[in-house]
Design a protein around this motif. Structure first.
Motif, PDB file in Angstrom:
ATOM      1  N   LEU A   5       0.821  -1.214   0.000  1.00 24.20           N
ATOM      2  CA  LEU A   5       0.000   0.000   0.000  1.00 24.20           C
ATOM      3  C   LEU A   5       0.854   1.263   0.000  1.00 24.20           C
ATOM      4  N   PHE A   6       2.165   1.081   0.074  1.00 20.10           N
ATOM      5  CA  PHE A   6       3.084   2.210  -0.040  1.00 20.10           C
ATOM      6  C   PHE A   6       4.358   1.704  -0.687  1.00 20.10           C
ATOM      7  N   THR A  58       8.265   9.082   8.931  1.00 21.62           N
ATOM      8  CA  THR A  58       6.893   8.869   9.368  1.00 21.62           C
ATOM      9  C   THR A  58       5.993   8.816   8.151  1.00 21.62           C
ATOM     10  N   VAL A  59       5.199   7.762   8.056  1.00 25.58           N
ATOM     11  CA  VAL A  59       4.271   7.577   6.933  1.00 25.58           C
ATOM     12  C   VAL A  59       2.855   7.559   7.496  1.00 25.58           C
ATOM     13  N   ASP A  60       1.988   8.467   6.993  1.00 28.11           N
ATOM     14  CA  ASP A  60       0.611   8.585   7.475  1.00 28.11           C
ATOM     15  C   ASP A  60      -0.383   8.228   6.382  1.00 28.11           C
ATOM     16  N   ASN A  61      -1.542   7.796   6.810  1.00 27.50           N
ATOM     17  CA  ASN A  61      -2.676   7.644   5.894  1.00 27.50           C
ATOM     18  C   ASN A  61      -3.328   9.011   5.752  1.00 27.50           C
ATOM     19  N   THR A  62      -2.881   9.777   4.785  1.00 26.62           N
ATOM     20  CA  THR A  62      -3.325  11.167   4.636  1.00 26.62           C
ATOM     21  C   THR A  62      -4.755  11.285   4.153  1.00 26.62           C
ATOM     22  N   ALA A  63      -5.342  10.191   3.667  1.00 25.10           N
ATOM     23  CA  ALA A  63      -6.722  10.258   3.180  1.00 25.10           C
ATOM     24  C   ALA A  63      -7.709  10.389   4.332  1.00 25.10           C
ATOM     25  N   GLY A  64      -7.298  10.004   5.551  1.00 22.47           N
ATOM     26  CA  GLY A  64      -8.176  10.123   6.703  1.00 22.47           C
ATOM     27  C   GLY A  64      -8.943   8.850   6.965  1.00 22.47           C
ATOM     28  N   PRO A  65      -9.605   8.758   8.107  1.00 20.47           N
ATOM     29  CA  PRO A  65     -10.329   7.534   8.469  1.00 20.47           C
ATOM     30  C   PRO A  65     -11.520   7.277   7.572  1.00 20.47           C
ATOM     31  N   GLY A  66     -11.709   6.016   7.226  1.00 21.74           N
ATOM     32  CA  GLY A  66     -12.863   5.610   6.436  1.00 21.74           C
ATOM     33  C   GLY A  66     -12.736   5.873   4.956  1.00 21.74           C
ATOM     34  N   LEU A  67     -11.623   6.505   4.532  1.00 20.23           N
ATOM     35  CA  LEU A  67     -11.444   6.807   3.114  1.00 20.23           C
ATOM     36  C   LEU A  67     -10.425   5.855   2.513  1.00 20.23           C
ATOM     37  N   GLU A  68     -10.225   5.989   1.206  1.00 17.83           N
ATOM     38  CA  GLU A  68      -9.290   5.113   0.508  1.00 17.83           C
ATOM     39  C   GLU A  68      -7.889   5.321   1.062  1.00 17.83           C
ATOM     40  N   ASN A 113      -4.256   6.109   1.473  1.00 14.95           N
ATOM     41  CA  ASN A 113      -3.358   6.977   0.718  1.00 14.95           C
ATOM     42  C   ASN A 113      -2.177   7.322   1.634  1.00 14.95           C
ATOM     43  N   TYR A 114      -1.188   6.445   1.661  1.00 17.42           N
ATOM     44  CA  TYR A 114      -0.068   6.598   2.577  1.00 17.42           C
ATOM     45  C   TYR A 114       1.041   7.434   1.938  1.00 17.42           C
ATOM     46  N   LYS A 115       1.510   8.430   2.688  1.00 17.30           N
ATOM     47  CA  LYS A 115       2.570   9.307   2.210  1.00 17.30           C
ATOM     48  C   LYS A 115       3.544   9.605   3.347  1.00 17.30           C
ATOM     49  N   VAL A 116       4.787   9.914   2.966  1.00 16.71           N
ATOM     50  CA  VAL A 116       5.792  10.330   3.941  1.00 16.71           C
ATOM     51  C   VAL A 116       5.468  11.743   4.392  1.00 16.71           C
ATOM     52  N   THR A 117       5.278  11.922   5.679  1.00 12.65           N
ATOM     53  CA  THR A 117       4.931  13.242   6.213  1.00 12.65           C
ATOM     54  C   THR A 117       6.068  13.879   7.003  1.00 12.65           C
TER      55      THR A 117
END
Length: 586
Positions: A154-155, A206-216, A218-222
Motif C-alpha cells: 500500500l506504499f 513517518t508515513v501517514d494515511n493522509t486520506a483520513g479515516p474511512g477513506l481510501e 493513501n499513505y505518504k511520507v509526512t
C-alpha cells in the motif's frame, strides 16, 4: 554529546553469584533440513565498501527474519527477488517456503545495492527494503490466521540512496494510521577530511494515511529526520507510539536534518572563565633549599626593605607598605644560612635553607595561596625517573623486580574493553534532543531480540561475565530500562568464540544460542532441576540444578547467513538450506 544522566539498575534477584559452569550435554537435538528451490540472496561488499562500519552494517547481516507475532514463521529473500515465508506446523513433516511478495526485477541493476531487509511493523503490517533505495509498506493481514495470502503493497517509494530497515512500528492517533520506519545508510561525506570520510546516517521517517479515516488508503511520507554519527549503532529502535528514539552506539549521533532542511545546531554559550589572579610570588625547591621571588614596588631600595626570619616564620615588607609575605613556614629553616637580594627586574629573591633535607614542601607559607610553585630541574628529573616505567618503550618494563610483569599478550579477548565509550541514548521525538543517556562503559553489546512484539526490542549487554537482558520502557522515564533476564557467564563464553557470527536467545529466556560461521551452533540452557541425586566432587555438597551446554553440528559446508530462536526451535539459514532444530518440546 549529552552527559550521562542515567544508570542501568540491576535486579540482584536475577543474578546467581554461585553459578559454576555449563555442563556439556550429549542429548541429541532433533534437526530437520529443508532444501531451498533457489539460493538465498546475498549481496557481498564492494571494493568501495571497505570500512569496519560497512562490515558491521552489511557484511554481518542476518538474512533470516522471525515473525514476533507468529513465531512459527521465518522469512527470507531469495536470488529471484521473492520474499519467502516458511511456516512450521509439524517438525517431522516440513513443507516448502512459499512466496508472499515479489520485488521489482530491475533493482538488481544498481551497483551499490544492499541486501534486502525486513521489519515487522505490527500484526498486520511489515516494512521491506529492496536494497536499492525503495521502501515497501506491506499489508499482510493477520499472518497467523491467513498463512496463504500474499502481501499487498500500500506504499512504495524510492527514498534515494540504498538503505537497510533497522526497525519499524505502527500506531493510531486521532484515527490516523501512522507507521514509523528507521533506516540505516553509510554515505561518503565530502566535508569529512579525517579517517575514511564515511558517515553513518539514521533516517527516521513517518508515513501517514493522509486520506483520513474511512477513506481510501493513501499513505505518504509526512516527516523525515536524519541523525548522523561515526559508528554503526548496536541498537536502534523507535518507541511504540512514535514519540521517541533509542540508539546504542560507540560514538554519539546528532540530529542534522528535518524534512530535508539542515537543523541549526545549538550554539554553545561561551562560559566566562574567572581569570586566576597573577601570582604574587614564585617559588621552587630542591631537597636542600627553597628559592622565592617576590614582586616589589617600583623604586624600592635595599634600605627600605624590612626582612625578618626565624626558624619557623618569615616577614617581608617595604617601608610604608603592608607586609608582602608574612606567616608561618611549612617547615623549619636555618636563619643563619638564609639570605635575600634585590634583582634588576624589581623582584626580591629569598633563599631559605631547609633544616630537614629531603622532604618536599607542598606550600611555602601555610595558608598563603598567592604564590605559584615552579618545579626545579632536579625535582622534574626525580619525578621522571620514578614514572619512567609507565612511559617506557619496553612493554615488559617492571619497576618491581621481585614481581612478574603483566604481559598484555596473556590477556584474553574478553578482558579487553572497546576503544570508545559506548552510550545508550533516548531522543525525544518532538524536540529531537537526548533526554536520557547511559554510559555503557565496559557493558559490551551482545545482541538484540524481540521478546514482546507490543514493546520495543530488548538489548543484551555484558555485565562482568554475565549477559543481562534489558527491556526498554519509554513510558517510564524514571526507570526506562528494566533488567528482565540473566544468562549466566554468557558474556565470558561468547568472548571465547573466535568464530562467532550471530547470537540470540529465546523469548521466554529458557536458553541462549550462539553460532559460528560454519557448521556449529551452541545452546546454553538456564539451570534446571536435576533428575536424581548429584554431588559436587570438590565441595562434597549436593547439586540441585545444572545448566547445560549443547553443541549442534549441521551437515553443511555453507556459511551461515541467518540465525533465529523461538521458545521451541532454533532456525539456521545457509544459501541453499534451512535447518530447524527442535530445542524444546512444548
Amino acid at each position: 554529546m549529552a552527559a550521562p544522566n542515567y544508570s542501568l539498575k540491576t535486579n540482584r534477584e536475577l543474578l546467581d553469584p554461585n553459578f559454576e559452569s555449563y555442563r556439556l550435554s550429549l542429548d541429541a537435538i532433533p534437526t530437520y533440513n529443508v532444501e531451498l528451490d533457489a539460493a538465498v540472496e546475498e549481496v557481498t561488499l564492494k571494493d568501495s565498501q571497505y570500512t569496519l562500519e560497512h562490515m558491521r552494517a552489511f557484511g554481518m547481516y542476518n538474512h533470516l527474519h522471525l515473525d514476533p507475532w507468529y513465531q512459527d514463521s521465518v522469512l527470507f529473500v531469495d536470488c529471484k527477488g521473492r520474499l519467502l515465508s516458511f511456516t512450521v506446523t509439524l517438525d517431522s513433516v516440513l513443507g516448502k517456503p512459499r512466496e508472499i511478495f515479489r520485488m521489482e526485477a530491475d533493482r538488481g541493476r544498481r551497483e551499490d545495492r544492499l541486501n534486502a531487509s525486513l521489519s515487522f511493523t505490527s500484526a498486520t503490517w511489515a516494512a521491506l527494503s529492496d536494497g536499492a533505495g525503495r521502501l515497501y509498506l506491506l499489508r499482510t493481514s493477520k499472518r497467523g490466521e491467513s498463512t496463504h495470502c500474499k502481501w499487498e503493497p500500500l506504499f512504495s517509494e524510492d527514498l534515494g540512496e540504498p538503505f537497510v530497515v533497522l526497525h519499524s512500528t505502527s500506531h493510531v492517533q486521532a484515527e490516523i494510521h501512522t507507521m514509523e520506519v528507521l533506516l540505516l545508510r553509510i554515505l561518503k561525506d565530502a566535508q569529512e577530511t579525517k579517517g575514511s570520510g564515511f558517515s553513518v546516517w539514521l533516517e527516521w521517517i513517518t508515513v501517514d494515511n493522509t486520506a483520513g479515516p474511512g477513506l481510501e488508503k493513501n499513505y505518504k511520507v509526512t516527516k523525515r529526520r536524519v541523525l548522523r554519527g561515526k559508528s554503526v549503532p548496536h541498537y536502534a529502535a523507535v518507541t511504540p507510539q512514535g514519540d521517541g528514539l533509542m540508539v546504542a552506539s560507540e560514538k554519539p549521533f546528532v540530529v542534522t536534518h528535518v524534512d530535508g532542511r539542515p537543523l541549526k545546531q545549538p550554539v554553545t554559550e561561551a562560559v566566562e572563565v574567572e581569570k586566576k589572579p597573577e601570582p604574587f610570588y614564585f617559588w621552587q625547591q630542591t631537597a636542600e633549599d627553597i628559592t622565592a621571588c617576590v614582586r616589589m614596588p617600583e623604586g624600592v631600595t635595599k634600605e627600605s626593605v624590612h626582612f625578618r626570619l626565624t626558624a619557623d616564620n618569615i616577614s617581608l615588607g617595604v617601608q610604608g607598605v603592608a607586609p608582602l609575605l608574612e606567616g608561618q613556614l611549612y617547615a623549619s629553616v636555618d636563619p643563619e644560612a638564609s639570605a635575600w637580594v634585590i634583582r634588576e627586574d624589581r623582584s626580591l629573591e629569598v633563599t631559605l635553607e631547609k633544616r630537614t633535607v629531603g622532604p618536599m614542601w607542598p606550600e611555602l607559607v601555610i595558608g598563603d595561596r598567592r604564590g605559584e610553585h615552579v618545579m626545579s630541574d632536579e625535582q622534574a628529573a626525580l619525578i621522571l625517573e620514578r614514572l619512567n616505567h609507565l612511559t617506557s618503550e619496553d612493554p615488559l618494563a617492571n619497576p618491581d623486580k621481585d614481581k612478574p610483569a603483566c604481559n598484555s599478550q596473556e590477556l584474553e579477548d574478553c578482558d579487553g574493553l572497546p576503544d570508545d565509550t559506548s552510550s545508550l541514548t533516548h531522543f525525544d521525538g518532538e524536540s529531537l534532543k537526548p533526554t536520557q543517556v547511559v554510559n555503557l562503559g565496559s557493558h559490551q553489546y551482545l545482541f538484540t531480540v524481540d521478546v514482546n512484539p507490543a514493546e520495543m526490542p530488548c538489548l543484551c549487554l555484558r555485565h562482568d561475565v554475565d549477559a543481562l537482558l534489558w527491556q526498554p520502557r519509554p513510558d517510564k522515564p524514571a526507570d526506562m530500562w528494566m533488567h528482565v533476564a540473566t544468562f549466566n557467564a554468557l558474556g565470558y563464553v561468547q568472548a571465547s568464540k573466535r568464530d562467532k557470527k550471530f547470537a540470540t536467545c529465546s523469548p521466554d529466556f529458557s536458553y541462549a544460542a550462539l553460532c559460528e560461521c560454519l557448521r556449529h551452533a551452541f545452546i546454553y540452557r538456564q539451570p534446571s532441576p536435576v533428575d536424581g541425586v548429584l554431588f559436587n566432587r570438590k565441595q562434597g555438597r549436593q547439586v540441585g540444578q545444572v545448566a547445560k551446554q549443547q553443541v549442534a553440528s549441521l551437515d553443511t559446508s555453507k556459511t551461515f547467513l541467518g540465525f533465529r530462536a523461538t521458545n521451541d526451535r532454533l532456525y539456521v539459514l545457509t544459501c541453499t538450506n534451512l535447518f530447524v532444530l527442535k530445542v524444546n518440546n512444548s
